[in-house]
Design an enzyme around this catalytic site. Structure first.
Site, PDB file in Angstrom:
ATOM      1  CB  CYS A 116      45.983  35.780  39.212  1.00 55.84           C
ATOM      2  SG  CYS A 116      44.740  36.479  40.450  1.00 55.84           S
ATOM      3  CB  CYS A 119      45.798  37.265  44.554  1.00 59.87           C
ATOM      4  SG  CYS A 119      46.329  36.070  45.915  1.00 59.87           S
ATOM      5  CB  SER A 120      47.939  33.321  43.552  1.00 63.81           C
ATOM      6  OG  SER A 120      46.874  33.018  44.485  1.00 63.81           O
ATOM      7  CB  CYS A 121      42.659  33.790  40.500  1.00 65.70           C
ATOM      8  SG  CYS A 121      41.543  34.000  41.932  1.00 65.70           S
TER       9      CYS A 121
END
Lengths: 214, 115
Positions: A116, A119-121
């Site tokens: 991702c 961000c951090s999906c």
């Protein structure tokens, strides 16, 4: 941008937190925001408690169960590749959010990697929370531009004649890698197969091997 | 390309494809408040109060300095507070009062523990 690696302060394991330690500024802020929203009846304190239980119940063991089933059941595998979410739901894995899941199959000619960049999906319903390195700049920046070099840093060397595909997650579309079943596992049960499947293999940074797993 | 053009083209989170250091395979167990913060994010999303995209934009709106200096969940809770102010759901003074109250609760508890 003169950006230092902004997450390096999370690189070390944290010490045990004792109850007598003064809560930090952001800890206090979290409690205050949550309590104000509960007081305003935007949600109930019980929902927070329930969701903590949900969070605790999500680990890579769920993803491993999905992968092992796909290896032993071709019809399930076909459904999984068509609609990742509904196939996981068949196994009783609930999706507590609005995300869709696309399952990417590794083959003799294609190796998949998920990231991702923004961000951090991450496919949290089936894998739980991502490791810190998945959320840090080094992986997010480089996975899309030099995936073979990144994979080599995980000890994974992909032959030149195998295509590397990198899938960049979004808020509503998440990915899960279906790794290749290792050789010499013909006599393994579904449960035994599941024990070989690691989180990192379902991110796509390492293969599943007979020696890997829990 | 001038440095300022780069700032316009890429918000702080938009780092895909930029050069970066070798991967360090880091991880840590969440602290209790970090776990609560994560759960708060989930519940805010379920109730359509703050969704994942709003959360990401809220983090970007903190600006490069804060994005650089705060940890992952510190950025989240700071972004939530700002978004809740913007939506008129909370006011800054209301949050400040509540934070004082929460901090004072800990002080009271620790006084009681003194034999």
């Amino acid at each position: 941008m003169s950006q230092r690696d902004h997450d390096h302060d999370q690189d070390h394991p944290h010490a045990e937190i004792s109850h007598s330690e003064r809560p930090g500024y952001y800890d206090v802020m979290e409690t205050a925001v949550r309590e104000l929203l509960v007081e305003k009846r935007l949600f109930g304190a019980d929902e927070i408690r329930r969701q903590i239980e949900v969070l605790d119940s999500r680990t890579p063991a769920l993803g491993a169960k999905v992968v092992a089933r796909a290896w032993v059941d071709p019809e399930f595998r076909a459904r999984l590749l068509t609609n990742g979410r509904s196939a996981c739901e068949e196994l009783g894995i609930t999706f507590y959010d609005d995300t869709q899941l696309i399952v990417l199959e590794n083959t003799d000619t294609v190796h998949n990697l998920i990231v991702c960049t923004l961000c951090s999906c991450y496919p949290r319903p089936v894998l739980g929370l991502p490791p810190d390195w998945y959320k840090l700049k080094a992986y997010r920046s480089r996975a899309v531009s030099e995936p073979r070099v990144v994979l080599a840093e995980f000890g994974t060397n992909i032959p030149d004649d195998v295509e590397v595909r990198v899938s960049d997650s979004t808020a509503i579309v998440r990915y899960l890698v279906l790794p290749k079943r290792p050789d010499e596992t013909d006599d393994y049960s579904e449960e035994q197969l599941a024990t070989l499947v690691t989180r990192d293999a379902m991110i796509g940074v390492i293969p599943v091997t007979v020696g890997s797993g829990r | 390309m001038s440095e300022t053009k780069q700032l316009l083209n890429r918000l702080p989170n938009d780092i895909g494809g930029l050069p970066a250091d070798p991967i360090q395979r880091t991880d840590h167990e969440l602290e209790p408040w970090e776990k609560r913060c994560h759960v708060l994010a989930d519940v805010l999303d379920f109730h359509k109060i703050i969704n994942t995209e709003e959360k990401r934009r809220g983090v970007e709106a903190l600006g490069a300095e804060m994005v650089g200096k705060l940890t992952y969940y510190e950025r989240w809770i700071a972004a939530f507070a700002n978004i809740l102010f913007q939506k008129g759901i909370l006011t800054p003074s209301e949050l400040a009062r509540k934070m004082d109250e929460v901090a004072a609760r800990w002080e009271d508890d620790s006084l009681e523990r003194v034999p």
